[in-house]
Design a protein around this motif. Structure first.
Motif, mmCIF file in Angstrom:
data_model
loop_
_atom_site.group_PDB
_atom_site.id
_atom_site.type_symbol
_atom_site.label_atom_id
_atom_site.label_comp_id
_atom_site.label_asym_id
_atom_site.label_seq_id
_atom_site.Cartn_x
_atom_site.Cartn_y
_atom_site.Cartn_z
ATOM 1 N N ALA A 33 0.590 -0.695 -0.399
ATOM 2 C CA ALA A 33 0.258 0.128 0.137
ATOM 3 C C ALA A 33 0.579 0.763 -0.040
ATOM 4 O O ALA A 33 0.262 2.338 -0.555
ATOM 5 N N GLY A 34 2.159 0.977 0.891
ATOM 6 C CA GLY A 34 2.682 1.947 1.128
ATOM 7 C C GLY A 34 4.208 2.323 -0.913
ATOM 8 O O GLY A 34 3.986 1.418 -1.315
ATOM 9 N N GLY A 35 4.777 3.312 -0.881
ATOM 10 C CA GLY A 35 5.616 3.195 -1.642
ATOM 11 C C GLY A 35 5.004 4.104 -3.205
ATOM 12 O O GLY A 35 3.708 4.320 -3.042
ATOM 13 N N THR A 36 5.830 4.517 -4.318
ATOM 14 C CA THR A 36 5.308 5.054 -5.612
ATOM 15 C C THR A 36 5.277 3.438 -6.577
ATOM 16 O O THR A 36 5.530 2.956 -6.378
ATOM 17 N N PHE A 37 3.913 3.960 -7.695
ATOM 18 C CA PHE A 37 4.515 2.402 -8.617
ATOM 19 C C PHE A 37 4.275 3.443 -10.134
ATOM 20 O O PHE A 37 3.659 4.805 -10.241
ATOM 21 N N ASN A 38 4.668 2.404 -10.738
ATOM 22 C CA ASN A 38 4.605 3.234 -12.284
ATOM 23 C C ASN A 38 3.075 2.851 -12.821
ATOM 24 O O ASN A 38 3.352 1.382 -13.178
ATOM 25 N N ILE A 39 2.566 3.904 -13.633
ATOM 26 C CA ILE A 39 1.338 4.184 -14.404
ATOM 27 C C ILE A 39 2.507 4.010 -15.993
ATOM 28 O O ILE A 39 2.667 4.383 -16.317
ATOM 29 N N SER A 40 2.173 2.270 -16.870
ATOM 30 C CA SER A 40 2.780 2.008 -18.193
ATOM 31 C C SER A 40 1.769 2.248 -18.792
ATOM 32 O O SER A 40 0.720 1.943 -18.892
ATOM 33 N N VAL A 41 2.314 3.304 -19.615
ATOM 34 C CA VAL A 41 1.033 3.638 -21.272
ATOM 35 C C VAL A 41 1.793 3.467 -22.370
ATOM 36 O O VAL A 41 1.272 4.045 -23.254
ATOM 37 N N SER A 42 2.755 2.641 -22.096
ATOM 38 C CA SER A 42 3.306 2.491 -23.246
ATOM 39 C C SER A 42 2.588 1.616 -24.900
ATOM 40 O O SER A 42 1.322 1.425 -24.275
ATOM 41 N N SER A 43 3.430 1.030 -25.665
ATOM 42 C CA SER A 43 2.890 0.485 -26.418
ATOM 43 C C SER A 43 2.818 -1.249 -26.739
ATOM 44 O O SER A 43 1.637 -1.497 -27.410
ATOM 45 N N THR B 242 -3.470 -0.919 -19.412
ATOM 46 C CA THR B 242 -3.107 -0.420 -18.627
ATOM 47 C C THR B 242 -4.446 1.506 -18.632
ATOM 48 O O THR B 242 -5.178 1.774 -18.448
ATOM 49 N N GLN B 243 -4.535 1.729 -20.118
ATOM 50 C CA GLN B 243 -5.126 3.184 -20.493
ATOM 51 C C GLN B 243 -6.699 2.613 -20.700
ATOM 52 O O GLN B 243 -7.342 3.560 -21.301
ATOM 53 N N ALA B 244 -6.774 1.161 -21.037
ATOM 54 C CA ALA B 244 -8.050 0.934 -21.053
ATOM 55 C C ALA B 244 -8.594 1.329 -20.422
ATOM 56 O O ALA B 244 -10.001 1.102 -19.765
ATOM 57 N N LEU B 245 -7.929 0.605 -19.004
ATOM 58 C CA LEU B 245 -8.495 1.061 -17.063
ATOM 59 C C LEU B 245 -8.768 1.968 -16.724
ATOM 60 O O LEU B 245 -9.459 2.306 -16.470
ATOM 61 N N LEU B 246 -7.478 3.022 -17.105
ATOM 62 C CA LEU B 246 -8.074 4.725 -17.238
ATOM 63 C C LEU B 246 -8.953 5.577 -17.670
ATOM 64 O O LEU B 246 -9.467 6.643 -17.409
ATOM 65 N N VAL C 114 -10.802 -6.525 -20.933
ATOM 66 C CA VAL C 114 -10.746 -7.600 -20.491
ATOM 67 C C VAL C 114 -10.066 -8.734 -21.943
ATOM 68 O O VAL C 114 -9.536 -9.909 -21.993
ATOM 69 N N ASP C 115 -10.698 -7.518 -23.097
ATOM 70 C CA ASP C 115 -10.387 -8.419 -24.581
ATOM 71 C C ASP C 115 -8.801 -8.782 -24.437
ATOM 72 O O ASP C 115 -8.019 -9.780 -25.116
ATOM 73 N N LEU C 116 -7.894 -8.125 -24.115
ATOM 74 C CA LEU C 116 -6.595 -7.514 -24.020
ATOM 75 C C LEU C 116 -6.117 -8.687 -23.860
ATOM 76 O O LEU C 116 -5.261 -9.735 -23.971
#
Length: 248
Positions: free
Chosen positions: A126-136, A143-147, A155-157
């Protein structure tokens, strides 16, 4: 039953004699044992003592077939009749629980506790930072679909990338309609030995089980129906399975 004809004397001057016919009905007991069993059964019906009656028949049975017949008749008059039917088919919940515990190596409580601690080590922190990747790549597209709240595309992906667990988890978050569609897609892709059974259970398609199972597995099919079928579905499903057994 006996018949007798008696000629009655007519008064003088009568043209013909009168005939009287008699029917005599007598009760002759030739099967005393059968009569005794009939009286006993009538007493059972009046007293509603069906369970004890069937148990006596089980104890007196001389063949395994006769014992099974009376055993199945008996459970009709017991509480939790479906559970009793399952036991007669060889499915005792207690025994199954022990087998599963052994298979999962959970014989004692300490192993369960240790496994839970081990699994907790892999839960996201729950702590710390994490990266949200929006690569191709696939992860970035998911990630982009969830955002954007597009659970269906996410789900299809996941399904396309054969990430079935992720697909199911996301489908649950996306609602019942998406979950149902995802389940169908999952079952279409999955080809394990128990896929059709899992499909029938999840989709509540009990007719598929009794119509399509190998008749060598009629006990298993009946067990599934006993476990899952609604009271109004149960008789027709049993009839369907019985018809298959008779005809095939």
């Amino acid at each position: 039953v006996t018949f007798e004809g008696v000629k009655a004397q007519s008064p003088q001057g009568a043209e013909q004699q009168q005939h009287h016919h008699y029917v005599f009905i007598s009760q002759v007991v030739t099967e005393k044992e059968f009569l005794s069993r009939s009286d006993q059964l009538q007493q059972v019906v009046q007293s509603q003592g069906f369970v004890n009656y069937c148990q006596k028949k089980i104890d007196a049975s001389q063949t395994e077939f006769e014992k099974n017949v009376w055993s199945f008749l008996k459970v009709n008059f017991e509480n939790d009749s479906r559970g009793k039917y399952l036991e007669l088919l060889g499915y005792r919940k207690e025994d199954l629980g022990k087998k599963i515990a052994l298979a999962l190596n959970k014989v004692d409580g300490s192993s369960v506790h240790n496994k839970e601690e081990h699994e907790c080590e892999f839960l996201p922190s729950a702590g710390g930072t994490f990266n949200i990747s929006v690569s191709s790549d696939i992860d970035g597209l998911i990630t982009q679909a969830l955002l954007t709240g597009n659970f269906e595309s996410a789900v299809d992906l996941c399904l396309h990338d054969n990430r079935m667990a992720d697909a199911i988890i996301l489908a649950i978050a996306g609602g019942q309609e998406l979950l149902a569609r995802t389940q169908k897609k999952y079952f279409a892709k999955s080809q394990s030995k128990i896929t059709r059974l899992i499909t029938a259970v999840v989709m509540k398609n009990w007719k598929e089980i009794v119509e399509s199972c190998d008749l060598k597995n009629w006990r298993e099919a009946l067990a599934a129906v006993l476990t899952y079928a609604k009271p109004d579905e149960f008789p027709s499903l049993c009839d369907l399975l019985g018809t298959r057994l008779e005809s095939e």
